[in-house]
Design a protein around this motif. Structure first.
Motif, mmCIF file in Angstrom:
data_model
loop_
_atom_site.group_PDB
_atom_site.id
_atom_site.type_symbol
_atom_site.label_atom_id
_atom_site.label_comp_id
_atom_site.label_asym_id
_atom_site.label_seq_id
_atom_site.Cartn_x
_atom_site.Cartn_y
_atom_site.Cartn_z
ATOM 1 N N GLY A 8 0.822 -0.992 0.198
ATOM 2 C CA GLY A 8 -0.060 0.038 -0.087
ATOM 3 C C GLY A 8 0.857 1.262 -0.099
ATOM 4 N N VAL A 9 0.267 2.362 0.656
ATOM 5 C CA VAL A 9 0.772 3.676 0.574
ATOM 6 C C VAL A 9 2.198 3.634 0.967
ATOM 7 N N ASN A 10 3.009 4.488 0.054
ATOM 8 C CA ASN A 10 4.379 4.790 0.051
ATOM 9 C C ASN A 10 5.381 3.757 -0.068
ATOM 10 N N LEU A 11 4.893 2.588 -0.390
ATOM 11 C CA LEU A 11 5.805 1.326 -0.313
ATOM 12 C C LEU A 11 6.555 1.372 -1.996
ATOM 13 N N ASN A 12 5.876 2.068 -2.606
ATOM 14 C CA ASN A 12 6.665 2.451 -3.944
ATOM 15 C C ASN A 12 8.166 3.145 -3.731
ATOM 16 N N PHE A 73 -0.306 -2.910 4.043
ATOM 17 C CA PHE A 73 -0.910 -1.690 3.714
ATOM 18 C C PHE A 73 -0.297 -0.315 4.229
ATOM 19 N N GLY A 74 0.794 -0.617 4.531
ATOM 20 C CA GLY A 74 1.597 0.673 5.134
ATOM 21 C C GLY A 74 0.877 1.379 6.240
ATOM 22 N N ALA A 75 0.807 2.766 6.127
ATOM 23 C CA ALA A 75 0.352 3.519 7.299
ATOM 24 C C ALA A 75 -1.066 3.348 7.290
ATOM 25 N N HIS A 76 -1.820 2.812 6.280
ATOM 26 C CA HIS A 76 -3.295 2.427 6.236
ATOM 27 C C HIS A 76 -3.669 1.192 7.306
ATOM 28 N N THR A 77 -2.710 0.548 7.566
ATOM 29 C CA THR A 77 -2.674 -0.659 8.588
ATOM 30 C C THR A 77 -3.200 -0.030 9.984
ATOM 31 N N HIS A 78 -2.830 1.233 10.201
ATOM 32 C CA HIS A 78 -3.204 1.877 11.581
ATOM 33 C C HIS A 78 -4.248 2.637 11.379
ATOM 34 N N THR A 79 -5.083 2.698 10.457
ATOM 35 C CA THR A 79 -6.092 3.777 10.197
ATOM 36 C C THR A 79 -7.454 3.331 9.573
ATOM 37 N N VAL A 97 2.174 -8.401 6.735
ATOM 38 C CA VAL A 97 3.230 -8.236 6.729
ATOM 39 C C VAL A 97 3.769 -6.819 6.811
ATOM 40 N N HIS A 98 4.815 -6.673 7.536
ATOM 41 C CA HIS A 98 5.508 -5.276 7.828
ATOM 42 C C HIS A 98 7.043 -5.635 7.767
ATOM 43 N N ILE A 99 7.583 -4.668 7.147
ATOM 44 C CA ILE A 99 9.135 -4.719 6.965
ATOM 45 C C ILE A 99 9.696 -4.517 8.435
ATOM 46 N N SER A 100 9.319 -3.326 8.831
ATOM 47 C CA SER A 100 9.861 -3.015 10.244
ATOM 48 C C SER A 100 9.048 -3.618 11.395
ATOM 49 N N ASN A 101 9.625 -3.327 12.555
ATOM 50 C CA ASN A 101 9.164 -4.014 13.878
ATOM 51 C C ASN A 101 8.051 -2.955 14.265
ATOM 52 N N VAL A 102 7.130 -2.968 14.021
ATOM 53 C CA VAL A 102 5.848 -1.789 14.479
ATOM 54 C C VAL A 102 5.858 -1.687 15.828
ATOM 55 N N PHE A 103 6.236 -2.611 16.440
ATOM 56 C CA PHE A 103 5.877 -2.521 18.084
ATOM 57 C C PHE A 103 7.041 -2.197 18.759
ATOM 58 N N ALA A 104 8.327 -1.837 18.172
ATOM 59 C CA ALA A 104 9.165 -1.152 18.415
ATOM 60 C C ALA A 104 9.407 0.304 18.187
ATOM 61 N N ARG A 105 8.284 0.727 17.460
ATOM 62 C CA ARG A 105 8.261 1.957 17.093
ATOM 63 C C ARG A 105 7.082 2.772 17.755
ATOM 64 N N GLU A 106 6.637 4.003 17.233
ATOM 65 C CA GLU A 106 5.642 4.777 17.985
ATOM 66 C C GLU A 106 4.507 4.033 18.067
#
Ligand code: DQA
Length: 144
Positions: A8-12, A73-79, A97-106
């Motif tokens: 999704g968003v910004n993953l291009n 879905f990139g940031a759409h995941t959270h919204t 799937v998320h490339i980064s560890n979203v739980f170690a972030r904001e």
């Protein structure tokens, strides 16, 4: 076996954006990796920054009858509740799937509108997360 991979968003922007988080490889590198993994599966890649296009692609499951999806879905995941409802409306089985560890972030990245309806979630493993989801789909429900 037809599998739909949605980014999704910004993953291009992979390979160019926040490389310390997302690495230096591009979306085409990811596609080549996954396609090289197994020639027998029919992998369809889709990336869009548009909510409408993503929803229409998910709705196409009605006619395409994908075996499974691998969705980031990139940031759409959270919204985004509309994309969640689209998945539910056509009963689309998928791995998140998320490339980064979203739980170690904001903290706002700790919430996903998709995890509870996903078959499984893989976070923080870079591009390997997509490879693992694909392997898991090929192995089947109870495969080890
Ligand atoms: C992401 C994590 C999201 O929080 C972020 O908005 C992204 C990428 C990931 O793959 O790590 O765009 O989905």
């Amino acid at each position: 076996m037809k599998i739909l991979v949605i980014n999704g968003v910004n993953l291009n922007m992979l390979g160019k954006r926040e490389t310390e988080l997302y690495g230096s490889e591009s979306l085409s590198d990811l596609q080549a990796k996954l396609e090289g993994l197994n020639q027998d599966v029919d992998l369809e890649f889709f990336q869009s920054n548009s909510e409408e296009e993503i929803i229409n692609k998910i709705h196409s499951h009605k006619d395409e009858k994908y075996h499974c999806g691998i969705f980031n879905f990139g940031a759409h995941t959270h919204t985004n509740i509309s994309i969640r409802d689209a998945i539910l409306s056509v009963n689309f089985p998928f791995y998140e799937v998320h490339i980064s560890n979203v739980f170690a972030r904001e903290e706002f990245r700790h919430t996903s509108f998709f995890s509870d309806i996903a078959k499984g979630c893989i976070v923080g493993c870079g591009f390997d997360g997509y490879e693992f989801a694909l392997t898991k789909i090929i192995r089947g429900e109870n495969g080890s």
